[in-house]
Design a protein around this motif. Structure first.
Motif, short mmCIF file in Angstrom:
data_model
loop_
_atom_site.label_atom_id
_atom_site.label_comp_id
_atom_site.label_asym_id
_atom_site.label_seq_id
_atom_site.Cartn_x
_atom_site.Cartn_y
_atom_site.Cartn_z
N GLU A 121 6.00 -4.12 -11.56
CA GLU A 121 5.85 -4.05 -10.10
C GLU A 121 5.01 -2.84 -9.71
O GLU A 121 4.27 -2.89 -8.72
CB GLU A 121 7.22 -4.00 -9.44
N VAL A 122 5.15 -1.73 -10.46
CA VAL A 122 4.31 -0.56 -10.21
C VAL A 122 2.84 -0.95 -10.39
O VAL A 122 1.99 -0.66 -9.54
CB VAL A 122 4.66 0.60 -11.17
N LYS A 124 1.44 -3.91 -10.31
CA LYS A 124 1.01 -4.88 -9.28
C LYS A 124 0.71 -4.15 -7.97
O LYS A 124 -0.30 -4.43 -7.32
CB LYS A 124 2.12 -5.91 -9.08
N ALA A 125 1.58 -3.23 -7.58
CA ALA A 125 1.38 -2.50 -6.33
C ALA A 125 0.12 -1.64 -6.39
O ALA A 125 -0.63 -1.53 -5.41
CB ALA A 125 2.60 -1.64 -6.02
N GLU A 128 -2.91 -3.76 -6.00
CA GLU A 128 -3.05 -4.25 -4.63
C GLU A 128 -3.31 -3.11 -3.64
O GLU A 128 -3.52 -3.37 -2.45
CB GLU A 128 -1.79 -5.01 -4.23
N ASN A 130 -1.17 -0.91 -2.69
CA ASN A 130 0.02 -0.69 -1.86
C ASN A 130 0.71 0.59 -2.33
O ASN A 130 1.59 0.57 -3.18
CB ASN A 130 0.97 -1.89 -1.98
N GLN A 131 0.28 1.72 -1.75
CA GLN A 131 0.74 3.01 -2.25
C GLN A 131 2.23 3.24 -2.05
O GLN A 131 2.89 3.83 -2.91
CB GLN A 131 -0.05 4.16 -1.64
N VAL A 133 4.77 1.03 -1.95
CA VAL A 133 5.54 0.27 -2.94
C VAL A 133 5.35 0.86 -4.33
O VAL A 133 6.31 0.99 -5.10
CB VAL A 133 5.15 -1.22 -2.92
N ALA A 134 4.12 1.24 -4.67
CA ALA A 134 3.84 1.80 -6.00
C ALA A 134 4.66 3.05 -6.25
O ALA A 134 5.28 3.20 -7.31
CB ALA A 134 2.35 2.10 -6.14
N GLN A 136 7.40 4.02 -4.59
CA GLN A 136 8.82 3.69 -4.58
C GLN A 136 9.27 3.08 -5.90
O GLN A 136 10.33 3.43 -6.43
CB GLN A 136 9.12 2.72 -3.42
N LYS A 137 8.47 2.18 -6.44
CA LYS A 137 8.81 1.55 -7.72
C LYS A 137 8.75 2.55 -8.87
O LYS A 137 9.54 2.49 -9.80
CB LYS A 137 7.89 0.36 -7.98
#
Length: 232
Positions: A121-122, A124-125, A128, A130-131, A133-134, A136-137
């Motif tokens: 998920e890191v 993927k974020a 994309e 998506n800082q 989410v990155a 946070q993951k």
């Protein structure tokens, strides 16, 4: 209004704590920007509370370095300063290594699979862009073994320190071109755990945090160099 999510209201019993958490999150995530003036009346109206818990939250945030009160008594969001951040990173990797030492005997394959899933998920974020989410993951990845350490004091200290680092990493995320390397570093931690090599695991945890620092440092120095050149 100061924040776009104006529908957010405090509902839980602990008004003081929740006001603090909301304001801290807004600062960390950049919704309240560096240098922005904070007015307790506006914040109180936005969160649907009295000014007292807002003032208490701002005092707490000032103690933690998230806000500053100027001589004129205006309160602003603290600027993001790279100087001295190595001290924070070094404390974090030292405490995480201690947490890993205490967690090592409790780590099972199911935990490694969970870490692999989070690391995916890191990646993927990051791909994309998506800082939030990155970051946070990334925090969730490290939390697996921190929680397994069963050391509440380490968890408490790290939680406070990491908010400052998360704020900085979110601020620099889009400018750091090789941020994706953290995924590979996570993979190396997982592999070392799977091999049962505690020494290597500890080394990789320190490397992961050091490399994160170096990546941001390199960008910070490029920016500073550019500013210096411009000023000349």
């Amino acid at each position: 209004m100061i924040h776009s999510s104006s529908s957010q209201k405090i509902k839980r019993t602990s008004v003081r704590e929740e006001a603090y958490m909301i304001l801290r999150d807004w600062i960390v995530q950049g919704d309240l920007t560096p240098g922005q003036q904070l007015r307790d009346k506006e914040l109180a109206e936005q969160l649907g509370v009295s000014r007292t818990p807002i003032r208490e939250a701002l005092l707490r945030l000032e103690d933690e370095g998230f806000v500053e009160t100027k001589p004129s008594r205006s309160t602003i969001v603290a600027p993001i300063q790279f100087e001295g951040v190595l001290n924070l990173y070094s404390i974090v990797w030292t405490l995480e290594k201690l947490a890993m030492e205490q967690a090592f005997a409790f780590i099972e394959e199911k935990h490694l699979m969970e870490m692999e899933g989070i690391n995916h998920e890191v990646k993927k974020a990051i791909n994309e862009g998506n800082q939030i989410v990155a970051v946070q993951k990334d925090d969730e990845f490290h939390s697996i073994y921190i929680n397994l350490s069963r050391n509440d004091e380490i968890k408490r200290i790290l939680s406070g320190l990491k908010q400052k680092l998360i704020r900085m990493e979110l601020f620099y995320f889009k400018q750091v071109s090789d941020v994706h390397l953290t995924v590979d570093e996570h993979d190396q931690i997982i592999q070392a755990l799977r091999d049962g090599n505690l020494t290597l695991v500890l080394n990789m945890i320190e490397k992961n945090w050091k490399e994160s620092y170096y990546r941001i440092q390199a960008h910070s120095e490029r920016v500073k160099s550019g500013e210096d050149k411009y000023e000349q």
